[in-house]
Design an enzyme around this catalytic site. Structure first.
Site, PDB file in Angstrom:
ATOM      1  N   ASP A  51     -32.363 -60.654  43.051  1.00 51.98           N
ATOM      2  CA  ASP A  51     -33.319 -60.951  42.126  1.00 51.98           C
ATOM      3  C   ASP A  51     -32.577 -59.531  41.403  1.00 51.98           C
ATOM      4  O   ASP A  51     -33.595 -59.521  40.069  1.00 51.98           O
ATOM      5  CB  ASP A  51     -34.940 -60.461  42.692  1.00 51.98           C
ATOM      6  N   GLU A 188     -32.056 -48.863  51.639  1.00 53.38           N
ATOM      7  CA  GLU A 188     -30.847 -49.066  49.809  1.00 53.38           C
ATOM      8  C   GLU A 188     -31.843 -47.780  49.923  1.00 53.38           C
ATOM      9  O   GLU A 188     -32.647 -46.944  50.195  1.00 53.38           O
ATOM     10  CB  GLU A 188     -32.091 -49.887  49.007  1.00 53.38           C
TER      11      GLU A 188
HETATM   12  O1  KIV Z   1     -31.351 -58.072  44.171  1.00 49.95           O
HETATM   13  C1  KIV Z   1     -30.084 -56.784  44.473  1.00 49.95           C
HETATM   14  O2  KIV Z   1     -28.881 -56.731  43.885  1.00 49.95           O
HETATM   15  C2  KIV Z   1     -30.529 -56.554  45.300  1.00 49.95           C
HETATM   16  C3  KIV Z   1     -29.213 -54.953  46.015  1.00 49.95           C
HETATM   17  C4  KIV Z   1     -29.667 -53.902  45.466  1.00 49.95           C
HETATM   18  C5  KIV Z   1     -29.220 -55.221  47.365  1.00 49.95           C
HETATM   19  O3  KIV Z   1     -31.876 -56.436  46.522  1.00 49.95           O
END
Ligand code: KIV
Length: 289
Positions: A51, A188
């Site tokens: 997302d 994260e």
């Molecule tokens: O949406 C995304 O790119 C993510 C990553 C930061 C793991 O969730």
């Protein structure tokens, strides 16, 4: 032989095998056909249609406006690339929180579009949703530590696990996702000691972004890796300055157009000489009317 060198399609259970074998798992985000092709040609193990597209593709200030249809649209492009890498589709904000039924229905849309798994943010508070998805046959990647979809209630995009109690909370969240049936978990923006503890405590692989080196794998946003973003987060590494290269390339193109050196000799086609004679005759006869 490594899972990747087998050159076959990578599925969720391969991630578990890689953890058992101590092989690092490499993931990157991708949102388009050629980004997926490039990532797959580079031999990454997994592609996330994240997302994060809300920020790096759409230019929104956060991921909150991203819809299921947005992820579905970009997922279609990635699926069309026919990759070996595991394709994980992110579940956007408010597509899984309201009820288990809605979560299953929405995750089902992404699976039918060709995802191999879905990812959703949250810890113990989403464990029942993860369980419902897994029961429905949908592999789930969890996402603990910083949850960008919750930045408003978290007071910003803050580093997790600085305080011992918060570190314990991240660990408990990850364990509850494993117990609920998740096949892997993203950690994260979390201090590395906590990520190491989570990695050592779980039998499912941890895929980290901004959580240090003691994880089973790493994931980065493709724009950060390739330098499509002029500015990248502290935890990312730019392997190419694509932004500058793109600007230089487009400046050269603009200059070539303005100086009439594009298109050049073999960049356009000619009429056959006899057709040209006929063309001119027709033009003359048109002019004579
Ligand atoms: O949406 C995304 O790119 C993510 C990553 C930061 C793991 O969730």
């Amino acid at each position: 032989m490594s899972v990747v060198s087998m050159k076959g399609k990578i599925l969720p259970h391969h991630f578990l095998k890689m953890k058992k074998r101590g092989e690092k798992i490499v993931m990157v985000t991708a949102y388009t056909f050629y980004q997926a092709r490039v990532a797959d040609d580079a031999g990454v193990d997994g592609i996330l249609v994240g997302d994060s597209l809300g920020m790096v593709i759409m230019g929104y200030g956060s991921t909150l406006p991203v819809t299921l249809e947005d992820v579905r649209h970009h997922l279609r492009a990635v699926v069309n690339a026919g990759v070996n890498a595991l394709i994980v589709a992110d579940m956007p904000f408010m597509t899984y929180e309201v009820s288990k039924a809605e979560a299953v229905r929405n995750a089902g849309v992404l699976m039918k579009e060709g995802a191999d798994a879905v990812k959703l943010e949250g810890g113990s508070e989403v464990a029942d949703i993860v369980e419902a998805l897994v029961k429905a046959g949908i592999p789930v990647m969890g996402h603990v530590g910083l949850n960008p979809q919750k930045y408003l209630v978290l007071g910003g995009y803050k580093l997790r696990g600085r305080k011992a109690e918060d570190g314990l909370k991240v660990l408990e969240d990850a364990k509850s996702l494993q117990d609920a049936g998740a096949f892997s978990v993203v950690i994260e923006n979390t201090v590395s000691e906590v990520a190491a503890e989570v990695t050592g405590s779980l039998s499912i692989p941890t895929i980290c972004i901004g959580a240090g080196p003691h994880c089973d794998g790493q994931i980065l946003v493709i724009h950060d890796v390739l330098g499509l973003n002029p500015n990248i987060p502290y935890f990312a590494r730019k392997y190419l300055d694509a932004y500058t290269l793109f600007v230089e390339a487009l400046k050269a193109y603009a200059n070539n157009v303005r100086t009439s050196s594009f298109p050049g000799g073999d960049e356009f086609k000619h009429m056959q000489p006899e057709e040209l004679v006929r063309f001119k005759k027709l033009l003359n006869s048109e002019g004579g009317d």
